[in-house]
Scaffold this motif. Structure first.
Motif, PDB file in Angstrom:
ATOM      1  N   GLU A  70       0.668  -0.727  -0.137  1.00 25.76           N
ATOM      2  CA  GLU A  70      -0.171  -0.244   0.504  1.00 25.76           C
ATOM      3  C   GLU A  70       0.843   1.292  -0.319  1.00 25.76           C
ATOM      4  O   GLU A  70       2.052   1.312   0.511  1.00 25.76           O
ATOM      5  CB  GLU A  70      -0.882   0.104   1.502  1.00 25.76           C
ATOM      6  CG  GLU A  70      -1.996  -1.239   1.394  1.00 25.76           C
ATOM      7  CD  GLU A  70      -3.100  -1.266   0.843  1.00 25.76           C
ATOM      8  OE1 GLU A  70      -3.313  -0.331   0.231  1.00 25.76           O
ATOM      9  OE2 GLU A  70      -3.988  -1.940   0.973  1.00 25.76           O
ATOM     10  N   VAL A  71       0.511   2.098  -1.089  1.00 27.84           N
ATOM     11  CA  VAL A  71       1.401   3.486  -0.089  1.00 27.84           C
ATOM     12  C   VAL A  71       0.739   4.525   0.784  1.00 27.84           C
ATOM     13  O   VAL A  71      -0.887   4.244   0.931  1.00 27.84           O
ATOM     14  CB  VAL A  71       0.988   4.422  -2.208  1.00 27.84           C
ATOM     15  CG1 VAL A  71       1.212   5.676  -2.097  1.00 27.84           C
ATOM     16  CG2 VAL A  71       1.527   3.039  -3.103  1.00 27.84           C
ATOM     17  N   VAL A  72       1.812   4.349   1.486  1.00 27.97           N
ATOM     18  CA  VAL A  72       1.596   5.307   2.827  1.00 27.97           C
ATOM     19  C   VAL A  72       1.558   6.436   2.970  1.00 27.97           C
ATOM     20  O   VAL A  72       3.043   7.235   2.263  1.00 27.97           O
ATOM     21  CB  VAL A  72       1.474   4.741   4.021  1.00 27.97           C
ATOM     22  CG1 VAL A  72       0.700   3.794   4.302  1.00 27.97           C
ATOM     23  CG2 VAL A  72       2.503   4.209   3.723  1.00 27.97           C
ATOM     24  N   ARG A  82       5.504   1.286   8.420  1.00 24.10           N
ATOM     25  CA  ARG A  82       6.259  -0.413   9.392  1.00 24.10           C
ATOM     26  C   ARG A  82       5.367  -0.437   9.259  1.00 24.10           C
ATOM     27  O   ARG A  82       3.489  -0.653   8.224  1.00 24.10           O
ATOM     28  CB  ARG A  82       6.292   0.023  10.453  1.00 24.10           C
ATOM     29  CG  ARG A  82       6.707  -1.373  11.133  1.00 24.10           C
ATOM     30  CD  ARG A  82       7.611  -1.132  12.575  1.00 24.10           C
ATOM     31  NE  ARG A  82       8.706  -0.916  12.168  1.00 24.10           N
ATOM     32  CZ  ARG A  82       9.369  -0.311  12.964  1.00 24.10           C
ATOM     33  NH1 ARG A  82       9.593  -0.510  14.352  1.00 24.10           N
ATOM     34  NH2 ARG A  82      10.981  -0.554  12.574  1.00 24.10           N
ATOM     35  N   GLY A  83       5.336  -2.529   8.435  1.00 28.49           N
ATOM     36  CA  GLY A  83       4.325  -3.311   7.854  1.00 28.49           C
ATOM     37  C   GLY A  83       3.434  -3.738   8.415  1.00 28.49           C
ATOM     38  O   GLY A  83       3.350  -3.746   9.666  1.00 28.49           O
ATOM     39  N   PHE A 117       8.921  -9.971  13.868  1.00 27.84           N
ATOM     40  CA  PHE A 117       9.851  -9.506  12.206  1.00 27.84           C
ATOM     41  C   PHE A 117       9.857  -8.976  11.440  1.00 27.84           C
ATOM     42  O   PHE A 117      10.597  -8.470  11.355  1.00 27.84           O
ATOM     43  CB  PHE A 117       9.198 -10.936  11.591  1.00 27.84           C
ATOM     44  CG  PHE A 117       9.330 -11.771  10.468  1.00 27.84           C
ATOM     45  CD1 PHE A 117      10.049 -12.577  10.009  1.00 27.84           C
ATOM     46  CD2 PHE A 117       8.169 -10.956   9.462  1.00 27.84           C
ATOM     47  CE1 PHE A 117      11.026 -12.450   9.113  1.00 27.84           C
ATOM     48  CE2 PHE A 117       8.630 -11.027   8.817  1.00 27.84           C
ATOM     49  CZ  PHE A 117      10.350 -12.596   8.128  1.00 27.84           C
ATOM     50  N   ILE A 118       8.716  -7.911  11.758  1.00 24.82           N
ATOM     51  CA  ILE A 118       8.997  -6.332  11.336  1.00 24.82           C
ATOM     52  C   ILE A 118       9.615  -5.785  11.230  1.00 24.82           C
ATOM     53  O   ILE A 118       9.973  -5.029  10.201  1.00 24.82           O
ATOM     54  CB  ILE A 118       7.008  -6.198  11.351  1.00 24.82           C
ATOM     55  CG1 ILE A 118       6.294  -7.087  10.786  1.00 24.82           C
ATOM     56  CG2 ILE A 118       6.982  -4.831  10.575  1.00 24.82           C
ATOM     57  CD1 ILE A 118       6.031  -7.133   9.284  1.00 24.82           C
ATOM     58  N   PRO A 119      10.393  -5.376  12.503  1.00 25.18           N
ATOM     59  CA  PRO A 119      11.057  -4.424  12.367  1.00 25.18           C
ATOM     60  C   PRO A 119      12.493  -5.041  11.741  1.00 25.18           C
ATOM     61  O   PRO A 119      13.423  -3.695  11.938  1.00 25.18           O
ATOM     62  CB  PRO A 119      11.343  -4.158  14.082  1.00 25.18           C
ATOM     63  CG  PRO A 119       9.978  -4.949  14.608  1.00 25.18           C
ATOM     64  CD  PRO A 119       9.281  -5.541  13.647  1.00 25.18           C
ATOM     65  N   TYR A 132       5.784   6.119   1.311  1.00 19.95           N
ATOM     66  CA  TYR A 132       6.232   4.808   1.143  1.00 19.95           C
ATOM     67  C   TYR A 132       5.559   3.905   0.375  1.00 19.95           C
ATOM     68  O   TYR A 132       4.226   3.547   1.268  1.00 19.95           O
ATOM     69  CB  TYR A 132       6.992   4.893   2.763  1.00 19.95           C
ATOM     70  CG  TYR A 132       8.107   5.923   3.634  1.00 19.95           C
ATOM     71  CD1 TYR A 132       9.226   4.938   3.299  1.00 19.95           C
ATOM     72  CD2 TYR A 132       7.869   6.323   3.496  1.00 19.95           C
ATOM     73  CE1 TYR A 132       9.964   5.643   3.769  1.00 19.95           C
ATOM     74  CE2 TYR A 132       9.042   7.762   3.979  1.00 19.95           C
ATOM     75  CZ  TYR A 132      10.750   7.429   3.968  1.00 19.95           C
ATOM     76  OH  TYR A 132      11.110   7.758   4.284  1.00 19.95           O
ATOM     77  N   PHE A 133       6.042   2.603   0.629  1.00 14.84           N
ATOM     78  CA  PHE A 133       4.928   1.612   0.605  1.00 14.84           C
ATOM     79  C   PHE A 133       5.155   0.413   2.217  1.00 14.84           C
ATOM     80  O   PHE A 133       5.852   0.126   2.436  1.00 14.84           O
ATOM     81  CB  PHE A 133       5.757   0.398  -0.358  1.00 14.84           C
ATOM     82  CG  PHE A 133       5.468   0.713  -2.113  1.00 14.84           C
ATOM     83  CD1 PHE A 133       4.632   0.680  -2.705  1.00 14.84           C
ATOM     84  CD2 PHE A 133       6.853   1.046  -2.774  1.00 14.84           C
ATOM     85  CE1 PHE A 133       4.680   0.824  -4.099  1.00 14.84           C
ATOM     86  CE2 PHE A 133       6.924   1.049  -3.579  1.00 14.84           C
ATOM     87  CZ  PHE A 133       5.328   1.283  -4.686  1.00 14.84           C
TER      88      PHE A 133
END
Lengths: 320, 327
Positions: A70-72, A82-83, A117-119, A132-133
């Protein structure tokens, strides 16, 4: 909170524990050695419309993962890029469990992945400090036969390895705006741009007003999609299962073994490409058993050694 | 330590047009196809294995049974399975289904609930089975009368989670099976591990208690093939204990404690379990001779104890069972 496990009779439980805790020749129900894993199958690119996807099965445990970008709008420091993770536990993975029990469990698993995991995933900038994506990771547990969290993390890692980012071209314009307002027909003056004023930043340079067009972006379709940078270093999870009243540890527990030996140590390791060194990015102890402080160091070292092998194995088969 | 395989996405996953022909045919399937050209299967395949929606025969001459329905004047299959005919009644026996119990079947079950005068047992069927307090043998001999205090300490005999081997005695009105353990062969299980295989792979045999003698473990390995698809693999016992003869330990029937099993014995149990799982994976009906032959094959080939590697699995299936899975 933890995952539902099959019920075992007392004799089954004691059979499994005494098999695993044998000091000389421990055995397992499928004659693996303690540090053997069941065979791991990985498929990449299973969802044609996802930006990255994978299917991982470890024995009877099967997970599919998909990533949507997604574009943020965010600043680098705000971490808005961050995801996000969502873990979905299908009811057929645990036919006998209660639905509300499953939803708390999936929230629990999501939070583990979100925090460990995400960090480790670097930002995916379109326009640095602006857009950002944001990867949205969706994991689905299809069937469960023990070692669920490892399978989830491996599926997440594989999906990110498969993630292909589009090339970006940035569109902007720089115009001179030295004249006074409203002068001349056909020249775009400030007044005409009132509608997109918000997107325009005016700054003064050498005494003259330079109007810089709001940076816009578009997908550069002339170039191929590129894989994410640093995908070789994404985290893996090593779950060391502890045998009650025994120094033995084992890997990749089946559902029955998890039921008999509920205590386990989850160790998340990520690696950096340059140093070839493993970094711990999460430790969790599950189950009632406590670990003697003198054992911790040895367990982490052992976990790091195993993680090195797993990372090497997985990185050997990344999609090209 | 880790074997990691990358598999290309399967045809359904990638939506590609070229579907690889990975369809394998079991020997029984090949035989079945040659069999019945004269009989049924008016559908395109003309064989006695039908798929849902396939026309079987005309409804003017035959009656529809389970697994079929009538549309216009044809009997049509509603499941995938084999055609079975009793006089004028046509039914289709599904290839995959839940266990359908019959009186006299030997089943393995797990206690899920202790209720008034009865236990509820999960026996892998559509409904939980029921084991009445009056249909078990209590410690103290076959002739012992049950008294009120026995009903109060039912959980001491069988508690939730316990595994037992029993026989289907009768059915209740709603189709739930009623079990009994009134034989010295039946009762609580210990010293081993449970496997689950598809129920249709277990055939009705004369005996479902099998013993694989040493060198498979120091005392051999016992295998109980429950008709409901539960298989119990345990440490071998002596002949008398198996038959419930003189050496039968009636006090130990409800014990939860395992015997001391040497590592070699446990390894043998794991090996036999692996073989059963491997055969079941390929949809091969299980018999005691087949299990013993596969074990002998392992012995002859001097394979290391541990899970079989892929090529060895294929070789064993080809040499022992005679099917080719290399496709």
């Amino acid at each position: 909170m933890s995952l539902p496990v099959p019920t075992l009779s007392p004799s089954e439980t004691s059979y499994i524990i005494s098999s695993l805790s044998d000091p000389v020749q421990p055995t397992r129900s499928d004659s693996r050695t303690l540090l053997d894993s069941r065979s791991i199958d990985v498929s990449y690119g299973i969802f044609p419309h996802a930006n990255g996807s994978s299917r991982v099965s470890i024995g009877g445990t099967e997970v599919v993962a998909g990533i949507k970008l997604e574009v943020v709008d965010s600043l680098e420091q705000q971490k808005g890029w961050r995801g996000k993770v969502e873990v979905d536990i299908t009811p057929q993975a645990f036919p006998s469990a209660q639905p509300n029990n499953l939803s708390t469990t999936s929230a629990y698993l999501s939070s583990i992945l979100q925090s460990h995991f995400i960090p480790s995933i670097a930002p995916l900038p379109i326009i640095p400090n602006q857009k950002y994506f944001q990867p949205h990771l969706h994991l689905t547990l299809i069937s469960s036969d023990g070692n669920v969290l490892s399978a989830l993390v491996l599926a997440a890692r594989s999906a990110f390895s498969d993630l292909r980012l589009p090339k970006i071209k940035i569109i902007s314009w720089v115009g001179e705006n030295g004249e006074t307002e409203g002068e001349g027909e056909g020249v775009i003056g400030k007044g005409d741009l009132s509608g997109i004023k918000a997107a325009i930043k005016s700054k003064s340079k050498r005494g003259r007003n330079i109007t810089k067009g709001g940076e816009d972006w578009d997908l550069d379709l002339s170039e191929d999609l590129v894989y994410m940078e640093g995908r070789e270093g994404l985290p893996v999870l090593i779950t060391l299962n502890l045998v009650p009243n025994s120094p033995n540890i084992f890997l990749d527990a089946t559902a029955q073994e998890e039921s008999a030996c509920p205590s386990k140590l989850h160790l998340f390791f990520s690696s950096s490409l340059k140093e070839q060194q493993l970094k711990i990015c999460g430790i969790r102890l599950e189950g009632g058993q406590s670990i003697d402080s003198s054992r911790i160091k040895g367990l982490i070292d052992e976990g790091a050694r195993i993680a090195g092998e797993l990372i090497q194995g997985v990185n050997g088969n990344l999609p090209q | 330590m880790f074997t990691i395989k990358t598999i290309p996405p399967s045809s359904t996953q990638s939506f590609s047009d070229d579907i690889p022909s990975t369809h394998r045919k079991h020997q029984a399937e090949l035989d079945a196809m040659d069999l019945d050209e004269d009989e049924f299967g008016a559908g395109p395949s003309r064989r006695n294995i039908v798929t849902p929606g396939e026309m079987i025969t005309s409804s003017k001459e035959y009656m529809r049974g389970h697994g079929t329905y009538v549309e216009e004047t044809n009997v049509i299959s509603s499941v995938t399975g084999t055609i079975e005919r009793v006089n004028k009644l046509i039914s289709v026996k599904p290839v995959r289904s839940k266990y359908v119990p019959e009186v006299g079947d030997l089943v393995i079950g797990r206690i899920v609930e202790v209720g008034p005068q009865r236990w509820r047992v999960d026996a892998n069927g559509r409904q939980d089975a029921v084991l009445m307090l009056s249909s078990v043998n209590l410690p103290g001999g076959v002739q012992r009368r049950k008294i009120e205090s026995d009903a109060l300490k039912m959980r001491e005999f069988l508690a939730e989670g316990d595994l037992l081997v029993a026989e289907v005695q009768a059915f209740f009105g709603d189709g739930a099976m009623s079990l009994h353990t009134r034989s010295l062969k039946y009762g609580k299980l210990r010293n081993g591990q449970l496997l689950t295989v598809p129920a249709q792979l277990i055939r009705r045999l004369k005996s479902h208690f099998h013993h694989i003698p040493p060198p498979c473990g120091p005392t051999g390995v016992d295998v109980i093939l429950g008709l409901n698809g539960y298989v119990w693999v345990s440490n071998g016992t002596s002949q008398e204990k198996r038959e419930g003869g003189e050496g039968f330990d009636s006090e130990g029937v409800y014990s939860d404690k395992n015997d001391d099993i040497p590592p070699e014995g446990r390894q043998a149990i794991s090996t036999i379990s692996n073989l059963i799982k491997l055969l079941a994976e390929q949809g091969i009906p299980l018999t005691d001779t087949l299990i013993e032959e596969s074990y002998n094959w392992l012995n002859q080939n001097q394979l290391p104890s541990g899970p079989l590697a892929e090529p060895e699995k294929e070789r064993m299936l080809a040499e022992v069972v005679g099917i080719d899975v290399s496709a």
